[in-house]
Design an enzyme around this catalytic site. Sequence first.
Site, PDB file in Angstrom:
ATOM      1  N   PHE A 198       0.816  -1.226   0.000  1.00 45.91           N
ATOM      2  CA  PHE A 198       0.000   0.000   0.000  1.00 45.91           C
ATOM      3  C   PHE A 198       0.845   1.271   0.000  1.00 45.91           C
ATOM      4  O   PHE A 198       0.351   2.347  -0.316  1.00 45.91           O
ATOM      5  CB  PHE A 198      -0.978  -0.008   1.187  1.00 45.91           C
ATOM      6  CG  PHE A 198      -0.497   0.720   2.408  1.00 45.91           C
ATOM      7  CD1 PHE A 198       0.337   0.102   3.319  1.00 45.91           C
ATOM      8  CD2 PHE A 198      -0.883   2.028   2.657  1.00 45.91           C
ATOM      9  CE1 PHE A 198       0.787   0.768   4.439  1.00 45.91           C
ATOM     10  CE2 PHE A 198      -0.444   2.711   3.777  1.00 45.91           C
ATOM     11  CZ  PHE A 198       0.394   2.077   4.673  1.00 45.91           C
ATOM     12  N   LYS A 199       2.135   1.136   0.357  1.00 44.53           N
ATOM     13  CA  LYS A 199       3.008   2.310   0.350  1.00 44.53           C
ATOM     14  C   LYS A 199       3.026   2.987  -1.026  1.00 44.53           C
ATOM     15  O   LYS A 199       3.277   4.186  -1.123  1.00 44.53           O
ATOM     16  CB  LYS A 199       4.436   1.927   0.741  1.00 44.53           C
ATOM     17  CG  LYS A 199       4.581   1.214   2.081  1.00 44.53           C
ATOM     18  CD  LYS A 199       4.254   2.120   3.248  1.00 44.53           C
ATOM     19  CE  LYS A 199       4.709   1.561   4.582  1.00 44.53           C
ATOM     20  NZ  LYS A 199       4.039   0.324   5.010  1.00 44.53           N
ATOM     21  N   ASP A 200       2.792   2.220  -2.075  1.00 45.41           N
ATOM     22  CA  ASP A 200       2.779   2.809  -3.427  1.00 45.41           C
ATOM     23  C   ASP A 200       1.692   3.869  -3.579  1.00 45.41           C
ATOM     24  O   ASP A 200       1.828   4.773  -4.397  1.00 45.41           O
ATOM     25  CB  ASP A 200       2.515   1.726  -4.484  1.00 45.41           C
ATOM     26  CG  ASP A 200       3.684   0.765  -4.625  1.00 45.41           C
ATOM     27  OD1 ASP A 200       4.837   1.199  -4.514  1.00 45.41           O
ATOM     28  OD2 ASP A 200       3.422  -0.443  -4.852  1.00 45.41           O
ATOM     29  N   LEU A 228       3.574   6.841  -2.141  1.00 48.68           N
ATOM     30  CA  LEU A 228       4.940   7.102  -2.613  1.00 48.68           C
ATOM     31  C   LEU A 228       5.047   7.242  -4.117  1.00 48.68           C
ATOM     32  O   LEU A 228       6.070   7.678  -4.631  1.00 48.68           O
ATOM     33  CB  LEU A 228       5.881   6.026  -2.083  1.00 48.68           C
ATOM     34  CG  LEU A 228       6.247   6.293  -0.621  1.00 48.68           C
ATOM     35  CD1 LEU A 228       6.843   5.056   0.030  1.00 48.68           C
ATOM     36  CD2 LEU A 228       7.202   7.471  -0.489  1.00 48.68           C
TER      37      LEU A 228
END
Length: 495
Positions: A111-113, A116
Amino acid sequence: MDILYNSTRDSKNVVTASKAILKGLAEDGGLYVPQSIPKFDKTIEQLASMDYKELAYEVMKLYITDFSEEELKNCIDKAYDSKFDTKDIAVLREEDGANYLELFHGATIAFKDMALSILPHLLITSAKKNNVKNEIVILTATSGDTGKAALEGFAGVKGARIIVFYPKDGVSPIQEKQMVTQKGDNTYVVGIRGNFDDAQSGVKAMFNDKELAKKLDDAGFMFSSANSINIGRLVPQIVYYVYAYTRLVASGKIKAGDKINVVVPTGNFGNILAAYYAKHMGLNINKLICASNDNKVLYDFFNTGAYDKNREFILTSSPSMDILISSNLERLIYDIAGKDSAKTKELMNQLSSKGRYDIDEDMKKKLDDFVGGYASEEDTFKTIKNLYEKTGYIIDTHTAVAATVYNDYKKAANDELTTIIASTASPYKFTRSVMKAIDEKYESMSDFELVDELSRISKVKIPAAIETIRTAPVLHDTVCDKDDMKKVVEGILLG
Ligand SMILES: *Cc1c(COP(=O)(O)O)cnc(C)c1O
């Protein structure tokens, strides 16, 4: 209306959104918070008719008020494109009575995408707006997923370099392979002999090091942060909660205004804080259910009002949640302290000197939005296996922590409200643990044999992010002691 940001440790330290994005952390060690949480200026029905990018603009424009419409839309367009394997960007999938919000369709399948992939564009735009001439150096500590997502986001971005520190023995084999094979002349990956909190403390110390800042400035560099303390990460994360809610409305599962619950597998408290902001913008969320693994410092906090990091650090199969200092909690503390920055500072000072703090009764009462739960390793594995056997759907270990906590909550509270579970990683990122949970017989297989077997039994295509690292060469092999992080950074930047 313009939204300005102030530090949680000094409410007189006020900056614009673009300055807050550039700085990451305030000089006083505090985190930037919006002076007020904006309300939606569109109805839920209007929002329900928009696609992800349109909705992202409607949410983010309320927070990043010093960007022009063109600047913000440009950032959104560059972020949410074919790097994602679905045009929907985020996918809502109902299985066994819960709505899994799949946030892992981006370049690094976690989920960091979601944040980021846009942060580099927000940062570069902010630098231009503020006439920054120095090259931006992103300094990041990672428990596994932030690092790779930040590397992907910043690789090849002109005017920026990125240095990532990760705990050498604290990430999954696939996570490590993803990072050490990173391409791009402006990327640096360093393993440390220590845990995630050591890496995060080391990075924080460098941010607060005035002498180092001066040296870097002389050499034409400036630090910024891609960690979830940056409001440039927090704001994009609010979007998908609004997206999920409005998709439930669009599909007729709920009516606009109906209450829902949200369950979030939590580490640094960034993802769930975004849901809290969404709630206070006007999204009708009943309970924010904070799910922890065996490092249940947040569970204890919500149940007792004592935040105490003096405990054993446990390595679990959900490494991105193996955290004892949840940095973003400071923003909630500030809120429930009635926006009292002196009080917040005092509590945070206690955390760094004694490793604990206790909130008073008044503050405790304001925690009503939240329910804390945790899941043991054994129960997490059982959840993966049960869900697979019942539905064929395979979830990763982090998502399984959330699903376990949700099942327990549902039973205990007798709460049947429609519920969204944030699904934070693809099972392909934690293949070994996931497959072992399904059947012990997989233990003897190699990492990539497991990948192929996961694809066979789940009937989900192997993501590009995994295919490409199968044969990629290792390009980064620096490892250092946790006390030598500054030396490594100076070596990279000052030669
Ligand atoms: C980072 C991460 C988390 C924890 O999110 P926070 O915002 O730090 O609370 C949970 N699951 C996965 C897969 C992650 O990468």
